[in-house]
Scaffold this motif. Sequence first.
Motif, short mmCIF file in Angstrom:
data_model
loop_
_atom_site.label_atom_id
_atom_site.label_comp_id
_atom_site.label_asym_id
_atom_site.label_seq_id
_atom_site.Cartn_x
_atom_site.Cartn_y
_atom_site.Cartn_z
N THR A 213 1.34 11.61 0.23
CA THR A 213 -0.04 11.17 0.34
C THR A 213 -0.84 12.15 1.19
O THR A 213 -0.30 13.07 1.81
CB THR A 213 -0.12 9.76 0.96
N SER A 215 -2.15 11.36 3.84
CA SER A 215 -1.89 10.97 5.23
C SER A 215 -0.39 11.07 5.49
O SER A 215 0.41 10.42 4.81
CB SER A 215 -2.38 9.54 5.49
N HIS A 218 1.74 7.92 5.86
CA HIS A 218 1.96 7.03 4.72
C HIS A 218 2.82 7.66 3.63
O HIS A 218 2.90 7.13 2.52
CB HIS A 218 0.62 6.59 4.13
N TRP A 280 6.09 -0.43 1.57
CA TRP A 280 5.23 0.75 1.62
C TRP A 280 3.87 0.45 1.01
O TRP A 280 2.82 0.84 1.55
CB TRP A 280 5.90 1.91 0.89
N LYS A 283 1.64 -1.55 3.34
CA LYS A 283 1.08 -0.73 4.42
C LYS A 283 -0.06 0.13 3.91
O LYS A 283 -1.11 0.25 4.57
CB LYS A 283 2.18 0.15 5.01
N VAL A 284 0.10 0.74 2.74
CA VAL A 284 -0.94 1.59 2.17
C VAL A 284 -2.20 0.79 1.88
O VAL A 284 -3.32 1.20 2.22
CB VAL A 284 -0.42 2.27 0.90
N ASP A 287 -4.24 -0.32 5.00
CA ASP A 287 -4.90 0.72 5.79
C ASP A 287 -5.99 1.48 5.04
O ASP A 287 -6.65 2.32 5.64
CB ASP A 287 -3.86 1.73 6.30
#
Length: 407
Positions: A213, A215, A218, A280, A283-284, A287
């Motif tokens: 990603t 980020s 992430h 995962w 979380k993505v 955020d």
Amino acid sequence: MTTLEGVGESGLARYTYRLRVSSTARTALLAEWDRCRWIWNECVAKSRQVHASNTACPDDKLTCGPAQLDKMLTEARAALPWLRQGASVPQQQIIRDFAKSRSKALKDIKKRLPVKQRAGMPRHKKKRDADLSLNYTTRGFRLKDGCLHLAGGVVLTVVWSRALPSSPSSVRVYRDSLGHWYASFVVATEAQRLPATGAVLGVDWGVKETATTTSDAHDLPHAEYGKRAAQRLARYQRMMARRRPAKGQAASKGYRKAQRQAAKLYKKVARQRQDAGRKWAKKVVADHDAIAVENFRPKFLARTSMARKAADAAIGATKQALLEMGRKHGRDIRLVHPAHTTMDCASCGARTKHALPLSERTYTCTTCGVISPRDKNSAHVMLVRAGLAPAGVEGVGPPGPLVREAA
């Protein structure tokens, strides 16, 4: 497990729970499945009979739709006391499932799809090979005192890992390869919107890392669950090979035990991949407000030297988990066409004149001189193509198809 269907503010979702089945309920469910399986096989025979008749006499075509099959079921229930002992709801639903399967196969034939891409015509369900699956609509089940009551007096104990958001419209009771029983409820849900963050993310799928990603926090590393279990799996497969029964003979107790151990290990690896992908994705989605995802289809990797590692990465399951989580929480998910994403520069939009080999992991733009990790550059290209490039980033990606997946 929760699987979402549909998009927008509201839609349908499947909530799956483990069942505790008594010996009495198990006997009743197996008897019900025998009746439904017999009906399915009768539908297959009827479909083949209609096809043969239409081939012999094209001018006098017969049909084999749900109406004709329902009529056949009514006549069969009137003539066979054994069939009348079962509930009518799952028997009617097995006809709906058959009609849906047959319709899909006929549409693929009409579209002249390649044989490998077609859905095959429904075939007979064998007692030893077919997976048990019973579908009940609203009038065929009810929830009372934490138990699932099915038509025919079958009572099942549900392991309520979480509450249902609304009253279910249907339920499918099934048994997996390990003999575990589950109930999958279909319920109407509303999008559970999360607070806005103002952040955007680009996601590029790969083999070295499952997801790269824009980020670093992430990125999803390749967990290699299958590789860890390969040694034990090979042991069980050798045990099965030594005990494999001859054709026409029943499998021995040792063969069945090794087969169950292998199936149990497969199930564990699948659950590990699913759990990692969902955590995962959660979380993505929590955020970021908008996510640009490569619309990558990993099926072609099955014919390459990376097939085993790509399958272990579970890219398809992880991508599906991200899309479902985005719909559930009302995020903006955009699917980007993957063509030339590894060849374009995320900074200036220039495209290399040749495809980059997989061994080359650093992207160097010959136009603007930007140097970045190959997968990171591809993740930024996703943002540019989806129209989500953050402020200060110049350049426009080359024209290409963009598929918008509404959240």
